[in-house]
Scaffold this motif. Structure first.
Motif, PDB file in Angstrom:
ATOM      1  N   GLY A 729       9.597 -21.394 -11.513  1.00  0.00           N
ATOM      2  CA  GLY A 729       9.305 -20.515 -12.424  1.00  0.00           C
ATOM      3  C   GLY A 729       9.691 -19.163 -11.724  1.00  0.00           C
ATOM      4  O   GLY A 729      10.434 -19.006 -10.805  1.00  0.00           O
ATOM      5  N   PRO A 730       9.189 -17.909 -12.327  1.00  0.00           N
ATOM      6  CA  PRO A 730       9.906 -16.507 -11.798  1.00  0.00           C
ATOM      7  C   PRO A 730       9.277 -16.210 -10.346  1.00  0.00           C
ATOM      8  O   PRO A 730       7.764 -16.477 -10.367  1.00  0.00           O
ATOM      9  N   VAL A 731       9.912 -15.828  -9.569  1.00  0.00           N
ATOM     10  CA  VAL A 731       9.488 -15.600  -8.134  1.00  0.00           C
ATOM     11  C   VAL A 731       9.942 -14.097  -7.587  1.00  0.00           C
ATOM     12  O   VAL A 731      11.004 -13.899  -7.783  1.00  0.00           O
ATOM     13  N   ASP A 732       9.117 -13.378  -7.088  1.00  0.00           N
ATOM     14  CA  ASP A 732       9.472 -12.050  -6.485  1.00  0.00           C
ATOM     15  C   ASP A 732       9.613 -12.223  -4.944  1.00  0.00           C
ATOM     16  O   ASP A 732       8.567 -12.382  -4.538  1.00  0.00           O
ATOM     17  N   LEU A 733      10.715 -12.343  -4.421  1.00  0.00           N
ATOM     18  CA  LEU A 733      11.121 -12.774  -3.015  1.00  0.00           C
ATOM     19  C   LEU A 733      10.608 -11.380  -2.317  1.00  0.00           C
ATOM     20  O   LEU A 733      10.169 -11.415  -1.208  1.00  0.00           O
ATOM     21  N   ALA A 734      10.600 -10.161  -2.924  1.00  0.00           N
ATOM     22  CA  ALA A 734      10.384  -9.007  -2.086  1.00  0.00           C
ATOM     23  C   ALA A 734       8.846  -9.026  -1.967  1.00  0.00           C
ATOM     24  O   ALA A 734       8.269  -8.574  -0.665  1.00  0.00           O
ATOM     25  N   LYS A 735       8.004  -9.521  -2.923  1.00  0.00           N
ATOM     26  CA  LYS A 735       6.668  -9.723  -2.749  1.00  0.00           C
ATOM     27  C   LYS A 735       6.230 -10.637  -1.499  1.00  0.00           C
ATOM     28  O   LYS A 735       5.213 -10.330  -0.659  1.00  0.00           O
ATOM     29  N   ILE A 736       6.800 -11.737  -1.693  1.00  0.00           N
ATOM     30  CA  ILE A 736       6.752 -12.745  -0.502  1.00  0.00           C
ATOM     31  C   ILE A 736       7.064 -12.204   0.932  1.00  0.00           C
ATOM     32  O   ILE A 736       6.344 -12.491   2.051  1.00  0.00           O
ATOM     33  N   ALA A 737       8.013 -11.302   0.756  1.00  0.00           N
ATOM     34  CA  ALA A 737       8.554 -10.762   2.142  1.00  0.00           C
ATOM     35  C   ALA A 737       7.734  -9.851   2.637  1.00  0.00           C
ATOM     36  O   ALA A 737       7.260  -9.905   3.938  1.00  0.00           O
ATOM     37  N   ARG A 738       6.887  -8.867   1.918  1.00  0.00           N
ATOM     38  CA  ARG A 738       6.155  -7.931   2.335  1.00  0.00           C
ATOM     39  C   ARG A 738       4.799  -8.936   2.925  1.00  0.00           C
ATOM     40  O   ARG A 738       4.061  -8.399   3.721  1.00  0.00           O
ATOM     41  N   SER A 771       9.025 -19.663  -0.833  1.00  0.00           N
ATOM     42  CA  SER A 771       7.987 -18.870   0.307  1.00  0.00           C
ATOM     43  C   SER A 771       8.214 -19.674   1.733  1.00  0.00           C
ATOM     44  O   SER A 771       8.256 -18.821   2.658  1.00  0.00           O
ATOM     45  N   VAL A 772       8.424 -20.819   1.678  1.00  0.00           N
ATOM     46  CA  VAL A 772       8.637 -21.206   2.954  1.00  0.00           C
ATOM     47  C   VAL A 772      10.246 -20.894   3.403  1.00  0.00           C
ATOM     48  O   VAL A 772      10.222 -20.568   4.766  1.00  0.00           O
ATOM     49  N   VAL A 773      11.149 -20.589   2.567  1.00  0.00           N
ATOM     50  CA  VAL A 773      12.491 -20.003   3.110  1.00  0.00           C
ATOM     51  C   VAL A 773      12.104 -18.604   3.624  1.00  0.00           C
ATOM     52  O   VAL A 773      12.633 -18.220   4.684  1.00  0.00           O
ATOM     53  N   ILE A 774      11.575 -17.769   2.834  1.00  0.00           N
ATOM     54  CA  ILE A 774      11.380 -16.349   3.267  1.00  0.00           C
ATOM     55  C   ILE A 774      10.459 -16.233   4.523  1.00  0.00           C
ATOM     56  O   ILE A 774      10.729 -15.655   5.764  1.00  0.00           O
ATOM     57  N   GLN A 775       9.362 -17.294   4.884  1.00  0.00           N
ATOM     58  CA  GLN A 775       8.586 -17.371   5.955  1.00  0.00           C
ATOM     59  C   GLN A 775       9.338 -17.596   7.091  1.00  0.00           C
ATOM     60  O   GLN A 775       9.347 -17.162   8.365  1.00  0.00           O
ATOM     61  N   ASN A 776      10.240 -18.538   6.977  1.00  0.00           N
ATOM     62  CA  ASN A 776      11.235 -19.233   8.230  1.00  0.00           C
ATOM     63  C   ASN A 776      12.274 -18.172   8.623  1.00  0.00           C
ATOM     64  O   ASN A 776      12.219 -17.780   9.674  1.00  0.00           O
ATOM     65  N   ILE A 793      14.745  -4.894  10.709  1.00  0.00           N
ATOM     66  CA  ILE A 793      14.907  -6.042   9.919  1.00  0.00           C
ATOM     67  C   ILE A 793      15.141  -5.453   8.404  1.00  0.00           C
ATOM     68  O   ILE A 793      14.381  -4.746   8.039  1.00  0.00           O
ATOM     69  N   ASP A 794      16.078  -6.183   7.754  1.00  0.00           N
ATOM     70  CA  ASP A 794      16.368  -5.895   6.309  1.00  0.00           C
ATOM     71  C   ASP A 794      16.312  -7.238   5.347  1.00  0.00           C
ATOM     72  O   ASP A 794      17.039  -8.003   5.927  1.00  0.00           O
ATOM     73  N   VAL A 795      15.709  -6.999   4.245  1.00  0.00           N
ATOM     74  CA  VAL A 795      15.662  -7.833   3.235  1.00  0.00           C
ATOM     75  C   VAL A 795      16.179  -7.405   2.125  1.00  0.00           C
ATOM     76  O   VAL A 795      15.782  -6.392   1.473  1.00  0.00           O
ATOM     77  N   GLY A 796      17.174  -8.055   1.398  1.00  0.00           N
ATOM     78  CA  GLY A 796      18.043  -7.552   0.001  1.00  0.00           C
ATOM     79  C   GLY A 796      18.757  -8.475  -0.640  1.00  0.00           C
ATOM     80  O   GLY A 796      18.697  -9.689  -0.260  1.00  0.00           O
ATOM     81  N   CYS A 797      19.707  -7.882  -1.401  1.00  0.00           N
ATOM     82  CA  CYS A 797      20.425  -8.676  -2.248  1.00  0.00           C
ATOM     83  C   CYS A 797      21.702  -8.068  -2.430  1.00  0.00           C
ATOM     84  O   CYS A 797      21.624  -6.850  -2.804  1.00  0.00           O
ATOM     85  N   ILE A 842      13.325 -27.042  13.305  1.00  0.00           N
ATOM     86  CA  ILE A 842      12.978 -27.715  12.135  1.00  0.00           C
ATOM     87  C   ILE A 842      13.249 -26.471  10.930  1.00  0.00           C
ATOM     88  O   ILE A 842      13.387 -26.899   9.981  1.00  0.00           O
ATOM     89  N   GLY A 843      12.718 -25.311  11.550  1.00  0.00           N
ATOM     90  CA  GLY A 843      12.590 -24.467  10.418  1.00  0.00           C
ATOM     91  C   GLY A 843      13.999 -24.117   9.492  1.00  0.00           C
ATOM     92  O   GLY A 843      13.964 -24.021   8.378  1.00  0.00           O
ATOM     93  N   LEU A 844      15.094 -23.977  10.341  1.00  0.00           N
ATOM     94  CA  LEU A 844      16.266 -23.626   9.547  1.00  0.00           C
ATOM     95  C   LEU A 844      16.672 -24.931   8.675  1.00  0.00           C
ATOM     96  O   LEU A 844      17.623 -24.737   7.458  1.00  0.00           O
ATOM     97  N   ALA A 845      16.376 -26.133   9.114  1.00  0.00           N
ATOM     98  CA  ALA A 845      16.649 -27.345   8.626  1.00  0.00           C
ATOM     99  C   ALA A 845      15.824 -27.369   7.147  1.00  0.00           C
ATOM    100  O   ALA A 845      16.544 -27.634   6.147  1.00  0.00           O
ATOM    101  N   THR A 846      14.698 -26.965   7.403  1.00  0.00           N
ATOM    102  CA  THR A 846      13.856 -26.740   6.177  1.00  0.00           C
ATOM    103  C   THR A 846      14.369 -25.970   5.017  1.00  0.00           C
ATOM    104  O   THR A 846      14.466 -26.186   3.896  1.00  0.00           O
ATOM    105  N   VAL A 847      14.794 -24.574   5.625  1.00  0.00           N
ATOM    106  CA  VAL A 847      15.307 -23.653   4.771  1.00  0.00           C
ATOM    107  C   VAL A 847      16.644 -24.060   3.911  1.00  0.00           C
ATOM    108  O   VAL A 847      16.828 -24.171   2.701  1.00  0.00           O
ATOM    109  N   LYS A 848      17.358 -25.096   4.571  1.00  0.00           N
ATOM    110  CA  LYS A 848      18.722 -25.349   4.055  1.00  0.00           C
ATOM    111  C   LYS A 848      18.275 -26.594   3.073  1.00  0.00           C
ATOM    112  O   LYS A 848      19.046 -26.506   1.891  1.00  0.00           O
TER     113      LYS A 848
END
Length: 886
Positions: A729-738, A771-776, A793-797, A842-848
């Motif tokens: 579904g639609p996801v706002d990564l900025a909102k999760i990051a905050r 959310s798991v990706v941004i959290q890790n 720390i910077d989060v962007g696109c 395990i975190g980055l393995a989960t991200v991948k």
């Protein structure tokens, strides 16, 4: 004295123009053939055997060719003065070799690609991957031109050197070979093998064949000898085609001919096969058209086989403008004879004047009598003139030597010349140059008394230069003594009819090509006689000789199976009875025993009263399509079975993973909880007894149990990622990051970190997994900037090189050595000590795992002590079920 002068004049006038002086020794020259002795070179043998070369003052040696004697190289080296090549002469000339073309014996190339009929090589595309024998000097250029015109890279064809052995084709060592359509197919049939051939003409490549050539030095330094050789050669070919049995006997007696399996019958068959290629009855033998040569060169240039700015200057041997020495001697004799004749005429005139006076009185009486006859004759002449002037067909009267006498208005309209203009012309020049030789041959036969009259279709060249097709009926008028006095031609303009015929032939040719390409042909069933007519392509499908006309019963016998025989009989009968058309796919057994799938379409033809008088339709070979369908069905069945097996394996694997997860969750956690619980009790109950070192050991035990618990949680989460379906579904990564940053600040309120999050980072994906990706990633950035006094720390696109969206999390923390970047996303892989930075690995393995399930990529760039940047992309996501954005 007068009698002797007349005799001398006659001798001078009848001396042949090109007769070679007896005192001059014949010049020795060599003709290099391109292959071994056969009817292909009959014209040269005839010119030698009948003395045509000797009459031109030439002593000619004809030398056989072969694979070990390339003809162009032989002539260029000077080992032969003349040779026989192909249209690849144009390539050699354009590439700078000094070659000059003298005559083209074959107006259409006899080269074909021959294969066994049972190999089913029907078109150039069938040659892809096949082994084909070719000779660079014979036929290779035309096949490569056909392949390129059909869009096929010649490199995709396995071309091997020509061995010139039919056994290589018969025994399957090669799939196809270059051959002469006039020779090798007949030899293959004689060996009991049905041939199949492909002509370059059918694919838009129509080159000359067997071009007689010499070098530029020979043409320039010995033009008279070259012209004499060409004249004698043309006479030889005319003789050869007029005396084919005699030439077949001559060639059969040559060395090595019978040893190669050539008999008198096969040589005569070769002659018959050559006629539609040489066209001896249509054009002058050896005719070379500059426009045709330029067209061939343009074809080669368009296919990249010669340079685009080619030049053919000097390729064709030009006519000599100087007078032949024999002609000069003949003219001198003629002048002498004319002078003598004028003297005789003067003496005769004096004698005649005396006779005239004596006859004048007799003629006056005769004039009165003839006046009455002339009046009656005038009435008849007026009637004839009326008919002559109003006739729709053109009528012309000429002398045997081509001088114009009279014509009617219809003839003037056809040729576009006036009477005065025709009187100043040799009317033989009106005939188109390409038709003159044939027309002159027929006229000469009529003058010789072999024909009383003849009819011919030819072209006139009109005054404006255009060509007009006419049908001429030519008759000879002779005197009482039998001497030819006049030639009368009745001509009809048939230009429109010829245009229609040409279009019809072109349509038929295109239809034949389309039929061969699609393996489809036509048929017709006449009723009530039940006679069947098959086109050549239908004959090919049934593997019977072209022109076969079976009965209905014989045609139905090819449907050997009762199922197919009954089906075709039923639909044919229903079509006859009710007029219902049919379209059936059936299986036949060809005459060669091959099973062939065909599509048969038929419909009725009725007469004016509505009665069915015939059936007609088409038959198409659809064997390849049927085989492809069967292959697809087999592949589908195999794929379905593989999918079923794979699904079963995945289900079993999922069950094993669920069992493992259950075991980890219950069986491993239980002892860990026990260890942690008892360690805590010991610490409380015996804190004073265990001492400081014991407390240290107890804290180490509890820390280990907590770390083990975190590892178990990480493994369970990683396993769960592989099983659970994506709910996109639609996801706002900025909102999760905050939200993640807020949680970090609450855990460590004392830390000061500068954080920049780009707005509206909207993506399509699974909200929980992203959310798991941004959290890790944010958690790692927060953790590895702990030692940094001014953390950021910077989060962007950003937009990637190929235009795709690339998301990133950047920090200025500890960073890492890029030499170990390949271990970064592995399970339990750590690039920093756990004493410096906590974590399970395990975190980055989960991200991948999450990014790959979204069809994306993840990578990192870093430097030790300078921070790290983690990038990821998101591809197309298959939506298993809708979800609400986090």
């Amino acid at each position: 004295m007068a009698f002797i002068s007349v005799i001398a004049f006659s001798i001078f006038c009848t001396t042949p123009v090109h007769a070679a002086p007896d005192a001059k020794a014949p010049e020795r020259v060599t003709l290099q053939l391109k292959w071994l002795h056969q009817f292909q070179f009959a014209g040269y043998y005839a010119a030698l055997a009948k003395g045509f070369y000797r009459d031109e003052g030439l002593d000619v040696t004809i030398r056989e060719g072969g694979a070990d004697r390339p003809v162009i190289a032989t002539v260029l080296k000077g080992d032969a003065q003349y040779g026989i090549g192909d249209s690849d002469l144009l390539i050699n000339r354009i590439n700078g070799q000094p070659l000059v073309a003298l005559a083209a014996i074959f107006q259409h190339s006899p080269y074909v690609i021959m294969s066994r009929a049972d190999r089913r090589i029907r078109s150039p595309s069938d040659l892809v991957g096949a082994k084909v024998m070719l000779s660079d000097g014979q036929g290779s250029i035309q096949l490569r031109a056909v392949l390129k015109r059909e869009g096929i890279d010649p490199q995709r064809v396995n071309i091997v050197p020509q061995s010139w052995k039919l056994e290589d084709l018969i025994e399957g060592r090669v799939d196809a070979m270059s051959a002469y359509s006039t020779v090798e197919p007949a030899l293959l049939r004689a060996r009991g093998v049905a041939p199949a051939t492909m002509r370059s003409l059918d694919y838009g490549v129509d080159f000359y064949g067997d071009i007689l050539f010499t070098t530029e030095a020979q043409a320039v330094n010995a033009p008279e000898r070259t012209a004499a050789f060409l004249r004698a050669t043309r006479k030889g070919w005319e003789y050869a085609f007029a005396h084919e049995p005699e030439m077949a006997d001559l060639i059969a007696g040559m060395a090595g001919v019978r040893q190669r399996g050539l008999t008198r019958e096969t040589l005569l068959d070769e002659a018959m096969q050559m006629r539609p290629l040489v066209l001896p009855d249509v054009v002058e033998i050896g005719h070379l058209n500059p426009g045709r040569l330029d067209s061939i060169a343009r074809t080669l240039a368009s296919l990249g086989m010669v340079k685009a700015d080619y030049s053919l200057a000097g390729l064709m041997f030009g006519p000599q403008t100087g007078l032949h020495p024999d002609l000069v001697r003949w003219l001198a004799g003629a002048v002498f004879g004319v002078g003598t004749l004028l003297t005789l005429v003067l003496l005769w005139n004096l004698q005649m004047r005396r006779s005239v006076r004596e006859r004048t009185q007799q003629l006056q009486t005769e004039v009165l009598r003839r006046t009455e006859a002339q009046q009656e004759l005038k009435v008849s002449q007026d009637m004839v003139q009326l008919m002559f002037g109003t006739a729709a067909s053109g009528i012309v009267m000429n002398t045997p030597d081509g001088r114009f006498l009279m014509a009617n208005p219809a003839y003037y309209a056809i040729v576009g010349y006036s009477e005065a203009e025709l009187q100043a012309m040799d009317t033989r020049e009106l005939t188109h140059p390409d038709d003159r030789a044939r027309y002159a041959a027929q006229r000469d036969r009529m003058l010789a008394g072999e024909l009383e009259s003849f009819s011919d279709e030819k072209r006139y060249v009109k005054k404006d230069g255009s060509a007009v097709w006419v049908h001429s009926t030519v008759s000879m008028v002779r005197s009482l003594s039998g001497e030819a006095t006049h030639i009368i031609s009745v001509t009809e303009d048939i230009t429109d009819r010829r245009a229609i015929q040409d279009k019809l032939r072109q349509s038929e040719a295109l239809l034949r090509i389309a039929g061969r390409t699609a393996r489809i042909g036509g048929w017709m069933l006449d009723l009530p006689g039940n006679h069947v007519v098959w086109s050549d392509e239908v004959c090919n499908i049934h593997e019977v000789p072209p022109g076969t006309r079976p009965s209905l019963e014989q045609a139905l016998e090819f449907y050997g199976s009762p199922e197919w025989r009954g089906r075709i009989e039923a639909v044919v009968q229903a079509c006859i009875d009710t007029g219902a058309p049919f379209d059936e796919e059936l299986e036949i057994t060809s005459a060669g025993g091959r099973r062939v799938w065909v599509r048969v379409i038929g419909e009725v033809v009725r007469d004016d009263s509505g009665k069915v008088i015939r059936l007609h339709g088409s038959t198409q070979d659809i064997t390849e399509r049927k085989q492809a369908q069967e292959s697809i069905l087999r592949l589908n069945a195999e794929l379905e079975e593989r999918v079923r097996q794979r699904t079963s394996q995945l289900e079993a694997l999922n069950r094993e993973l669920e069992a493992f997860s259950y075991s980890v969750s219950h069986d491993l956690r239980s002892p860990l909880n026990t260890i942690d619980g008892f360690s805590q009790l010991i610490e409380r109950m015996a804190s004073e007894k265990v001492g400081a070192q014991g407390k240290h050991y107890l804290s180490r035990i509890r820390a280990g149990t907590r770390q083990m618990g975190e590892l178990i949680e990480g493994l369970l989460s990683l396993a769960k990622l592989s099983r659970d379906p994506l709910r996109a579904g639609p996801v706002d990564l900025a909102k999760i990051a905050r939200q993640v940053v807020q949680a970090c600040r609450e855990r460590e309120p004392e830390r000061v970190v500068e954080i920049h999050i780009q707005e509206n980072l909207l993506v399509l994906g699974d909200p929980l997994l992203l959310s798991v990706v941004i959290q890790n990633l944010l958690g790692n950035a927060w953790k590895f900037t702990t030692m940094q006094p001014s953390a950021r720390i910077d989060v962007g696109c950003k937009t990637g090189a190929d235009g795709e969206a690339v998301y990133f999390v950047r920090d200025n923390g500890a960073g890492f050595d890029m030499a170990y970047a390949d271990k970064l996303f592995g399970t339990f892989q750590r690039l920093h000590s756990s004493t410096d930075y906590a974590g399970t690995g395990i975190g980055l393995a989960t991200v991948k795992r999450v990014i790959e399930r979204h069809g994306g990529r993840v990578w990192a760039e870093a430097a030790e002590g300078l921070g790290a940047t983690f990038y990821f992309t998101l591809g197309a996501v298959v939506v298993d079920s809708p979800a609400v954005a986090a």
